[in-house]
Write a protein that holds these residues in place. Structure first.
Motif, PDB file in Angstrom:
ATOM      1  N   GLU A   3      14.172   3.311  -3.379  1.00  0.00           N
ATOM      2  CA  GLU A   3      14.471   2.478  -4.228  1.00  0.00           C
ATOM      3  C   GLU A   3      13.142   1.239  -4.143  1.00  0.00           C
ATOM      4  OE1 GLU A   3      18.351   0.665  -2.736  1.00  0.00           O
ATOM      5  OE2 GLU A   3      19.253   1.821  -4.383  1.00  0.00           O
ATOM      6  N   LYS A   4      13.024   0.844  -5.226  1.00  0.00           N
ATOM      7  CA  LYS A   4      11.937  -0.186  -5.403  1.00  0.00           C
ATOM      8  C   LYS A   4      12.129  -1.301  -4.346  1.00  0.00           C
ATOM      9  CE  LYS A   4       8.991   0.349  -7.485  1.00  0.00           C
ATOM     10  NZ  LYS A   4       7.703   1.029  -6.799  1.00  0.00           N
ATOM     11  N   MET A   5      11.076  -1.903  -3.933  1.00  0.00           N
ATOM     12  CA  MET A   5      10.971  -3.041  -2.939  1.00  0.00           C
ATOM     13  C   MET A   5      11.772  -4.166  -3.544  1.00  0.00           C
ATOM     14  SD  MET A   5       9.690  -1.969   0.038  1.00  0.00           S
ATOM     15  CE  MET A   5       9.012  -3.602   0.743  1.00  0.00           C
ATOM     16  N   ASP A   6      11.570  -4.735  -4.718  1.00  0.00           N
ATOM     17  CA  ASP A   6      12.050  -5.832  -5.487  1.00  0.00           C
ATOM     18  C   ASP A   6      13.520  -5.433  -5.598  1.00  0.00           C
ATOM     19  OD1 ASP A   6       9.974  -7.815  -5.517  1.00  0.00           O
ATOM     20  OD2 ASP A   6       9.257  -6.696  -7.720  1.00  0.00           O
ATOM     21  N   TRP A   7      14.131  -4.224  -5.800  1.00  0.00           N
ATOM     22  CA  TRP A   7      15.424  -4.041  -5.950  1.00  0.00           C
ATOM     23  C   TRP A   7      16.358  -4.124  -4.404  1.00  0.00           C
ATOM     24  CZ3 TRP A   7      19.637  -4.369  -8.611  1.00  0.00           C
ATOM     25  CH2 TRP A   7      20.575  -3.698  -8.493  1.00  0.00           C
ATOM     26  N   GLN A   8      15.499  -3.737  -3.518  1.00  0.00           N
ATOM     27  CA  GLN A   8      15.964  -3.861  -2.347  1.00  0.00           C
ATOM     28  C   GLN A   8      16.280  -5.137  -1.860  1.00  0.00           C
ATOM     29  OE1 GLN A   8      14.884  -0.628   0.791  1.00  0.00           O
ATOM     30  NE2 GLN A   8      13.586   0.158  -0.656  1.00  0.00           N
ATOM     31  N   ILE A   9      15.189  -6.063  -2.184  1.00  0.00           N
ATOM     32  CA  ILE A   9      15.246  -7.371  -1.740  1.00  0.00           C
ATOM     33  C   ILE A   9      16.370  -8.004  -2.616  1.00  0.00           C
ATOM     34  CG2 ILE A   9      13.887  -9.605  -2.163  1.00  0.00           C
ATOM     35  CD1 ILE A   9      11.188  -7.569  -1.690  1.00  0.00           C
ATOM     36  N   HIS A  10      16.440  -7.742  -3.826  1.00  0.00           N
ATOM     37  CA  HIS A  10      17.522  -8.509  -4.636  1.00  0.00           C
ATOM     38  C   HIS A  10      18.988  -8.188  -3.997  1.00  0.00           C
ATOM     39  CE1 HIS A  10      19.803  -9.823  -8.268  1.00  0.00           C
ATOM     40  NE2 HIS A  10      20.364  -8.528  -8.166  1.00  0.00           N
ATOM     41  N   GLN A  11      19.199  -6.868  -3.618  1.00  0.00           N
ATOM     42  CA  GLN A  11      20.579  -6.490  -3.085  1.00  0.00           C
ATOM     43  C   GLN A  11      20.697  -7.300  -1.798  1.00  0.00           C
ATOM     44  OE1 GLN A  11      19.922  -2.027  -3.294  1.00  0.00           O
ATOM     45  NE2 GLN A  11      21.597  -2.208  -4.251  1.00  0.00           N
ATOM     46  N   ALA A  12      19.639  -7.226  -0.841  1.00  0.00           N
ATOM     47  CA  ALA A  12      19.780  -7.979   0.509  1.00  0.00           C
ATOM     48  C   ALA A  12      20.081  -9.341   0.372  1.00  0.00           C
ATOM     49  CB  ALA A  12      18.693  -7.540   1.433  1.00  0.00           C
ATOM     50  N   CYS A  13      19.338  -9.971  -0.947  1.00  0.00           N
ATOM     51  CA  CYS A  13      19.357 -11.459  -1.158  1.00  0.00           C
ATOM     52  C   CYS A  13      20.968 -11.944  -1.502  1.00  0.00           C
ATOM     53  CB  CYS A  13      18.562 -11.900  -1.904  1.00  0.00           C
ATOM     54  SG  CYS A  13      18.454 -13.571  -2.411  1.00  0.00           S
ATOM     55  N   HIS A  14      21.276 -10.963  -2.371  1.00  0.00           N
ATOM     56  CA  HIS A  14      22.749 -11.216  -2.913  1.00  0.00           C
ATOM     57  C   HIS A  14      23.874 -11.051  -1.861  1.00  0.00           C
ATOM     58  CE1 HIS A  14      26.424  -9.891  -4.936  1.00  0.00           C
ATOM     59  NE2 HIS A  14      26.219 -10.783  -6.038  1.00  0.00           N
ATOM     60  N   SER A  15      23.657 -10.132  -0.811  1.00  0.00           N
ATOM     61  CA  SER A  15      24.692  -9.999   0.014  1.00  0.00           C
ATOM     62  C   SER A  15      24.641 -11.183   0.840  1.00  0.00           C
ATOM     63  CB  SER A  15      24.314  -8.630   0.935  1.00  0.00           C
ATOM     64  OG  SER A  15      24.437  -7.608   0.054  1.00  0.00           O
ATOM     65  N   LEU A  16      23.403 -11.606   1.431  1.00  0.00           N
ATOM     66  CA  LEU A  16      23.353 -12.853   2.468  1.00  0.00           C
ATOM     67  C   LEU A  16      24.084 -14.089   1.661  1.00  0.00           C
ATOM     68  CD1 LEU A  16      19.793 -12.106   3.726  1.00  0.00           C
ATOM     69  CD2 LEU A  16      21.854 -11.737   5.155  1.00  0.00           C
ATOM     70  N   ARG A  17      23.770 -14.186   0.645  1.00  0.00           N
ATOM     71  CA  ARG A  17      24.209 -15.494  -0.212  1.00  0.00           C
ATOM     72  C   ARG A  17      25.579 -15.405  -0.410  1.00  0.00           C
ATOM     73  NH1 ARG A  17      19.571 -17.323  -4.245  1.00  0.00           N
ATOM     74  NH2 ARG A  17      19.968 -15.543  -5.455  1.00  0.00           N
ATOM     75  N   ASN A  18      26.050 -14.183  -0.457  1.00  0.00           N
ATOM     76  CA  ASN A  18      27.553 -14.169  -0.687  1.00  0.00           C
ATOM     77  C   ASN A  18      28.676 -13.786   0.115  1.00  0.00           C
ATOM     78  OD1 ASN A  18      27.713 -14.677  -4.021  1.00  0.00           O
ATOM     79  ND2 ASN A  18      25.927 -13.657  -3.684  1.00  0.00           N
ATOM     80  N   ASP A  19      28.018 -13.186   1.452  1.00  0.00           N
ATOM     81  CA  ASP A  19      28.996 -12.605   2.453  1.00  0.00           C
ATOM     82  C   ASP A  19      29.180 -13.942   3.253  1.00  0.00           C
ATOM     83  OD1 ASP A  19      29.877 -11.629   4.978  1.00  0.00           O
ATOM     84  OD2 ASP A  19      28.779  -9.864   4.534  1.00  0.00           O
TER      85      ASP A  19
END
Length: 230
Positions: A3-19
């Motif tokens: 998976e592209k780096m930006d996509w992985q970063i986006h997924q991780a950011c979303h998880s951290l901000r919503n968990d």
């Protein structure tokens, strides 16, 4: 990896901000290998996070410039071909490693065509993101660990933000544009005693109790850190 780096970063950011376990709380982020580069990118790009310590083990912060495990006569031509191909946009859409392959032998083409690493390192004058530097500068600690026998990240000094110049000579972190111009806040952190360089024997991904207890734990717990090596 695929998976592209930006996509992985986006997924991780979303998880951290919503968990609820992490959202709104001060956290620490530890990343190994490619995960270290992703971790640093999260700190830079994910607004609203409160990150105390960022620690990376063997992260290719200045990219990789060769597949070092290949030792045959044909490896250099293959590395050259790989470096040439990864800077075609159609190739860059496949997998994460193409995002941080740095062709020291053709830096002009690298800076013109690479879609990730020069941006996350704030090296392009026309695309500087002040927020990247601001977010890194807010860290309490930033630890960088380099395996001295690393056979995957090449040059291994990339794990300390070192890089090859166009003559394939190692440029020390302190002499790089990223540090000298303080593009992402490394110089600011170092001036405040918040940047730590560590190293130890072992090939890529050799993570021992010593490397955790001596280097990581003191930074996570606001203990007395092991003195930086560089």
């Amino acid at each position: 990896m695929f998976e592209k780096m930006d996509w992985q970063i986006h997924q991780a950011c979303h998880s951290l901000r919503n968990d609820p376990d992490y959202a709104g709380k001060e956290i620490n982020i530890v990343g190994i290998s490619q995960g270290g580069l992703i971790s640093r990118s999260i700190v830079e790009k994910c607004e609203g996070l409160k990150v105390h310590t960022l620690f990376t083990y063997g992260a290719p912060h200045q990219g990789v410039s060769a597949y070092k495990l290949c030792q045959n006569w044909y490896c250099w031509p293959l590395n050259w071909l790989a470096g040439y191909m990864v800077q075609y946009h159609i190739i860059e859409t496949f997998g994460a490693p193409t995002d941080y392959f740095r062709t020291w032998w053709n830096l002009d083409r690298y800076y013109e065509n690479s879609i990730f690493l020069p941006y996350i390192n704030n090296e392009l004058d026309e695309a500087v993101m002040p927020s990247y530097k601001d977010n890194i500068s807010r860290l309490t600690n930033f630890g960088l660990f380099m395996w001295t026998d690393d056979e995957v990240v090449h040059p291994r000094k990339s794990e300390w933000f070192g890089v090859y110049n166009k003559h394939r000579q190692i440029v020390d972190v302190y002499d790089t544009k990223v540090y000298r111009d303080d593009t992402i806040g490394l110089k600011s952190l170092n001036n405040e005693g918040k940047l730590f360089f560590y190293s130890g024997p072992g090939i890529h991904m050799t993570l021992t109790d010593q490397y955790i207890d001596d280097y990581l734990i003191p930074l996570l717990t606001d203990g007395t850190p092991t003195p930086s090596e560089h």
